[in-house]
Enzyme design. Structure first.
Site, PDB file in Angstrom:
ATOM      1  N   HIS A 164      -8.304   7.808  -1.854  1.00  0.00           N
ATOM      2  CA  HIS A 164      -7.202   7.227  -0.796  1.00  0.00           C
ATOM      3  C   HIS A 164      -6.221   6.792  -1.638  1.00  0.00           C
ATOM      4  O   HIS A 164      -4.820   7.765  -1.611  1.00  0.00           O
ATOM      5  CB  HIS A 164      -8.059   5.946   0.018  1.00  0.00           C
ATOM      6  CG  HIS A 164      -6.985   5.488   0.843  1.00  0.00           C
ATOM      7  ND1 HIS A 164      -7.546   4.537   2.170  1.00  0.00           N
ATOM      8  CD2 HIS A 164      -5.434   5.710   1.499  1.00  0.00           C
ATOM      9  CE1 HIS A 164      -6.362   4.404   3.165  1.00  0.00           C
ATOM     10  NE2 HIS A 164      -5.363   5.303   2.307  1.00  0.00           N
ATOM     11  N   TYR A 169       8.871 -14.257 -22.596  1.00  0.00           N
ATOM     12  CA  TYR A 169       9.474 -12.874 -22.310  1.00  0.00           C
ATOM     13  C   TYR A 169      10.422 -13.598 -20.936  1.00  0.00           C
ATOM     14  O   TYR A 169       9.979 -14.141 -19.724  1.00  0.00           O
ATOM     15  CB  TYR A 169       8.520 -12.435 -21.465  1.00  0.00           C
ATOM     16  CG  TYR A 169       8.943  -9.971 -20.793  1.00  0.00           C
ATOM     17  CD1 TYR A 169       9.821  -9.865 -21.884  1.00  0.00           C
ATOM     18  CD2 TYR A 169       9.468 -10.454 -19.802  1.00  0.00           C
ATOM     19  CE1 TYR A 169      10.297  -8.823 -21.772  1.00  0.00           C
ATOM     20  CE2 TYR A 169      10.044  -9.386 -19.123  1.00  0.00           C
ATOM     21  CZ  TYR A 169      10.864  -8.534 -20.067  1.00  0.00           C
ATOM     22  OH  TYR A 169      10.750  -7.120 -19.503  1.00  0.00           O
ATOM     23  N   HIS A 228       0.528   6.085  -1.075  1.00  0.00           N
ATOM     24  CA  HIS A 228      -0.339   7.034  -1.335  1.00  0.00           C
ATOM     25  C   HIS A 228       0.801   7.602  -3.105  1.00  0.00           C
ATOM     26  O   HIS A 228       1.111   8.852  -2.320  1.00  0.00           O
ATOM     27  CB  HIS A 228      -0.052   8.310  -0.451  1.00  0.00           C
ATOM     28  CG  HIS A 228      -0.870   7.899   0.944  1.00  0.00           C
ATOM     29  ND1 HIS A 228      -1.486   8.328   1.505  1.00  0.00           N
ATOM     30  CD2 HIS A 228      -1.538   6.267   0.651  1.00  0.00           C
ATOM     31  CE1 HIS A 228      -3.146   8.106   2.354  1.00  0.00           C
ATOM     32  NE2 HIS A 228      -3.018   6.627   1.855  1.00  0.00           N
ATOM     33  N   ASP A 240       1.759  -5.287 -20.608  1.00  0.00           N
ATOM     34  CA  ASP A 240       2.764  -6.385 -19.967  1.00  0.00           C
ATOM     35  C   ASP A 240       2.543  -6.400 -18.047  1.00  0.00           C
ATOM     36  O   ASP A 240       2.823  -7.837 -18.105  1.00  0.00           O
ATOM     37  CB  ASP A 240       3.561  -5.366 -19.667  1.00  0.00           C
ATOM     38  CG  ASP A 240       4.270  -5.439 -20.966  1.00  0.00           C
ATOM     39  OD1 ASP A 240       3.492  -6.574 -21.312  1.00  0.00           O
ATOM     40  OD2 ASP A 240       4.838  -4.763 -21.313  1.00  0.00           O
ATOM     41  N   HIS A 278       0.473  -1.035  -0.066  1.00  0.00           N
ATOM     42  CA  HIS A 278       0.355  -0.423  -0.405  1.00  0.00           C
ATOM     43  C   HIS A 278       0.804   1.316  -0.246  1.00  0.00           C
ATOM     44  O   HIS A 278       1.680   1.302   0.930  1.00  0.00           O
ATOM     45  CB  HIS A 278      -0.829   0.057   1.050  1.00  0.00           C
ATOM     46  CG  HIS A 278      -1.847   1.032   1.601  1.00  0.00           C
ATOM     47  ND1 HIS A 278      -1.834   1.721   0.698  1.00  0.00           N
ATOM     48  CD2 HIS A 278      -2.112   2.331   2.493  1.00  0.00           C
ATOM     49  CE1 HIS A 278      -3.320   2.783   0.778  1.00  0.00           C
ATOM     50  NE2 HIS A 278      -2.737   2.980   1.968  1.00  0.00           N
TER      51      HIS A 278
END
Lengths: 231, 231, 231, 231
Positions: A170, A228, A96, A119, A94
């Site tokens: 948020h 890849y 910001h 991708d 998480h």
């Protein structure tokens, strides 16, 4: 306890400021040991300059502290619920970060407009609604986790194919098989929000990626026919 | 005199370029010793490369120099008035940081559009009007402080709950319990101005944060029921 | 084999993160030895932190690996086709750099709006269309190269005069006489996309550069009457 | 010859990449010795990594090389004309810095919208028109200098009060009493273009700074009643 996972989670947390995703302590990474049913998470509000691997906190899937002298991240209940609901993920992030947060503040989903998106994210990254007063009263952080799971279920999105979400007003949560891949997904989501923003400002009629190009790019990096990398 | 506070103010000033808030000498931080009624502030126009803690200037609440070989910041009277009017603050920061300055040039208030804002500012950050010719003649810098205090009083905003302001056509002032928390508030305000700008460009109908989310985020970090961090 | 070219290509790849053009492994540079008809390219998905010059992979013009323990970049067939179609180029770069990628997502050509553009690109940088399903099925990467060559042919653009292209929804390819000049062209294209974006937002009627200024700037740096630099 | 000035000009050139104003060699700084009527300028197209103070080139006011093994900047005739027309300036800077260049590409003047502007530029920074074919044929670089001087004369702007200009479709020139102050003015102009851009996007009706605030800020730093800094 879980010394290797603590080191891994610690290094993934250090990656957040290094990648420009956070300032101060505005982010957290966790990683889970599925066999023991325990996850390791950053302590709350501790400066990245002084943090050590041994400061990482061990929690169970109810979000209770099992080991650690420090309080875990205040977002710990969100992580706990996500580990319960999304049984195949191994790490959660998480932040910001600027562009994903700005997009979250717009309240809009993030459409797949480019191959950088394709991708990593196999389609639109959803923006989950604001929590209700009732949900906030019941427990803001745990209900945030429930809301994310509900959003993916209702919209029939596979959390492994779209390993991230925006929370309205948020910011982003991302996840992955490992803490470090969850961090990489956070980097991609922030970059995608930036490039999509600019593309839309340049041309408000800019198209989403055609399904055939989305398929091609996602599937050349993921799944059984991927070609890849070195594997 | 006040050696520890000088060191603290010096370090907080060094934080400004480190956090990308200023170029050259375009900023200043001060800190106050409430018992002695004296504050310490950066000297005017001195390069951050050569500045030492002992260069900090000690002033009384009228803005007169009490100790120091150098001229204090030309904004010293603004700091003096703010320390008088806002009796609980311990540090003040002024910068021309890019995004907060741009927002100040727009002449608009900064609405709470995200939880990054709500974690620090309990509601809208006001943009104070231009000074009148009469106020400028009376003393530009001191009147800037009076205008800030007047703005908070008229709009019934608690300066501890909203620890910052924009000055129309100029830039931000922020404050806090300490010089370093005032710097952190300056970082948050700049970031909030950036994310709000992008959100509004993406979606001109983007909503402000619902009051319930604003309450939740502000109050989980501030006040008696806070549960963020290690305290 | 081709040790000097490997070193040159390796250094050019390292330049990508240094110039802020890529994150993680989202880019690749190659360079060709025209006499031997072989080119050297970055391996696929290898971290820049651990990469060595000896990890570079040698391929022939059909994109087959001639030497190297690692898989070459997944974009190798695009490079191979471009070396075939554009017989005078010596190096190729592909990135997902922010501003060029955003512009590519808008689906628009990049007009020559400034002399930064004119110093390097002699006119509009085209944006190539999305590939069709048929082309993707035939071979996505090789067909990307064919599409670029087709775009330049149809629009009668000389690839040495306009050493770059955008792929709709994807990002830029640039090239040059050498790998390092191809990287510099990638830097210019990204910067040009950024400044053009801002110029258009400021003034949606902003003009393209008059032909006479485009001629002057391009020709003072390129061709027989050039007088820029030390040659 | 002029060893001290060479060192000063060399250091001012190094400041350009350090301040983020240029990439590669896209900029140049010069400084003049008014008594000898000679100026010192960066050589053309030389990498900043390898440049030494002794590489600086000495020219007379006609732009002829008086001393130096390397070719001077291709913009040397512009510098020469500016030193002739603006008799009180001591240093000149040309860059393609992102925000000032973007603004130049918009073809608009830069209005004084904030005090960051007013602290350095006493009013609008003009954007000079494109050169005509005739002017380009006569000598692009020298005529660029003449155009700048003409622009200031026609619009009755004092080049010491507004130490910079934009060239339509090209970028900024700034100047100052010394090479290092000319660099600082280049930094300010770029920053002002960035903040003005954001302010206008936020609020297309954003006002220019009232004359009284422009006066106050400019005059507290410049002229006989200045009280900023340590003098």
């Amino acid at each position: 306890m879980l010394e290797q996972l603590k080191e891994e989670v610690f290094q993934a947390n250090l990656e957040l400021p290094k990648q420009g995703l956070i300032k101060y302590t505005w982010g957290n990474v966790s990683g889970i040991d599925r066999e023991q049913g325990l996850f390791v998470i950053k302590p709350s509000g501790v400066s990245y300059d002084n943090m050590k691997a041994s400061d990482m906190v061990v929690c169970d899937l109810q979000g209770n502290v099992v080991e650690g002298k420090l309080n875990p991240s205040s977002d710990t209940p969100t992580h706990a619920v996500l580990y319960q609901r999304f049984s195949e993920i191994g790490g959660i992030v998480h932040t910001h970060s600027t562009w994903a947060t700005a997009w979250a503040q717009s309240g809009l989903d993030v459409p797949a407009m480019g191959t950088t998106h394709a991708d990593t994210f196999y389609g639109t990254v959803p923006c989950a609604r604001f929590l209700t007063q009732e949900e906030i009263d019941r427990g803001y952080e745990a209900e945030t986790g429930e809301l994310i799971a509900e959003t993916f279920k209702e919209r029939e999105i596979d959390p492994l194919e779209v390993p991230g979400v925006l929370l309205h007003g948020h910011g982003p949560f991302t996840w992955g098989k490992t803490p470090s891949s969850a961090v990489m997904n956070a980097v991609v989501l922030d970059e995608v929000c930036k490039t999509n923003f600019v593309a839309r400002q340049l041309n408000s009629y800019a198209e989403e990626l055609p399904q055939r190009v989305l398929d091609k790019h996602y599937l050349r990096k993921h799944g059984k026919d991927a070609y890849y990398g070195q594997n």
